[in-house]
Design a protein around this motif. Structure first.
Motif, PDB file in Angstrom:
ATOM      1  N   ALA A   4       0.829  -1.216   0.000  1.00 47.24           N
ATOM      2  CA  ALA A   4       0.000   0.000   0.000  1.00 47.24           C
ATOM      3  C   ALA A   4       0.860   1.261   0.000  1.00 47.24           C
ATOM      4  N   GLU A   5       1.945   1.251   0.752  1.00 46.44           N
ATOM      5  CA  GLU A   5       2.823   2.423   0.812  1.00 46.44           C
ATOM      6  C   GLU A   5       3.498   2.673  -0.529  1.00 46.44           C
ATOM      7  N   GLU A  37       0.992   4.258  -2.816  1.00 44.54           N
ATOM      8  CA  GLU A  37       0.869   5.668  -2.446  1.00 44.54           C
ATOM      9  C   GLU A  37       2.064   6.471  -2.964  1.00 44.54           C
ATOM     10  N   TRP A  38       3.277   5.917  -2.828  1.00 46.46           N
ATOM     11  CA  TRP A  38       4.477   6.598  -3.324  1.00 46.46           C
ATOM     12  C   TRP A  38       4.401   6.760  -4.843  1.00 46.46           C
ATOM     13  N   ASN A  70       1.707   7.004  -6.687  1.00 47.05           N
ATOM     14  CA  ASN A  70       0.722   8.040  -7.000  1.00 47.05           C
ATOM     15  C   ASN A  70       1.293   9.438  -6.756  1.00 47.05           C
ATOM     16  N   GLN A  71       2.048   9.602  -5.677  1.00 46.13           N
ATOM     17  CA  GLN A  71       2.669  10.897  -5.404  1.00 46.13           C
ATOM     18  C   GLN A  71       3.719  11.237  -6.465  1.00 46.13           C
TER      19      GLN A  71
END
Length: 196
Positions: free
Chosen positions: A108-109, A112-113, A115-116
């Motif tokens: 998940a992290e 998220e990374w 997407n950023q």
């Protein structure tokens, strides 16, 4: 033996072919962190004994455990950093939408990374080249011609070309289109370049 699980994480990435992302080894990371916690607690206990009891015979053991902690940390950071480098390369290769098989291998992290990173790259590209921005992910290799012949591998729908005309991309249809319009679709597996 100390640091074996951490070294196995590094070996796992080393064995994976370049450009591919193996599944995130959450169990391996958890085991390394548990080993680090146990080493730290043992060290704290021995440091307290060495300070209060004046036991200098514990110092080599404390130093050994501390070196093991540092090595575990170094291996874990190397594992995570290499995965981030691979994920960053996937953004350039596949575009802003990753295939679901690759997303399945990410934690998940990492999603998220990704997407950023995708948002940061898009913001940077919009800041270049005037009002429309400049897509720096296009033309990863210098083109030999501005137009290429492509075959559609799956039904995609209409694609609008720069002159305002629309092209219907249906499975097995062939088209002569601008390279810059096709590159992203080729990477996504919608089109394939037909080499004459």
């Amino acid at each position: 033996m100390f640091c074996e699980k951490a070294m196995e994480l590094v070996r796992e990435l080393h064995r994976a072919p370049e450009g591919q992302l193996p599944a995130f080894n959450e169990d391996g990371i958890r085991q390394v962190l548990e080993e680090m916690k146990a080493l730290y607690e043992q060290n704290q206990s021995d440091v307290n004994d060495a300070k209060s009891g004046g036991r200098s015979d514990l110092i080599p053991t404390i130093k050994f455990r501390h070196c093991s902690l540092l090595r575990n940390r170094r291996c874990t950071v190397a594992y995570l950093y290499d995965r981030l480098l691979r994920i960053r390369a996937l953004r350039w290769e596949y575009g802003s939408v990753l295939p679901s098989a690759l997303r399945f291998h990410m934690c998940a992290e990492e999603v998220e990374w990704f997407n950023q990173y995708k948002k940061s790259l898009a913001t940077y590209m919009r800041s270049l080249g005037g009002a429309e921005g400049l897509d720096i992910t296009q033309d990863m290799k210098p083109p030999k011609s501005l137009y290429i012949e492509v075959r559609c591998l799956k039904d995609y729908g209409e694609l609008e070309v720069e002159d305002g005309t629309s092209v219907l991309l249906k499975k097995n249809s062939q088209h002569f289109l601008p390279r810059w319009k096709c590159e992203q679709l080729i990477r996504q597996g919608v089109l394939e370049h037909v080499l004459s």
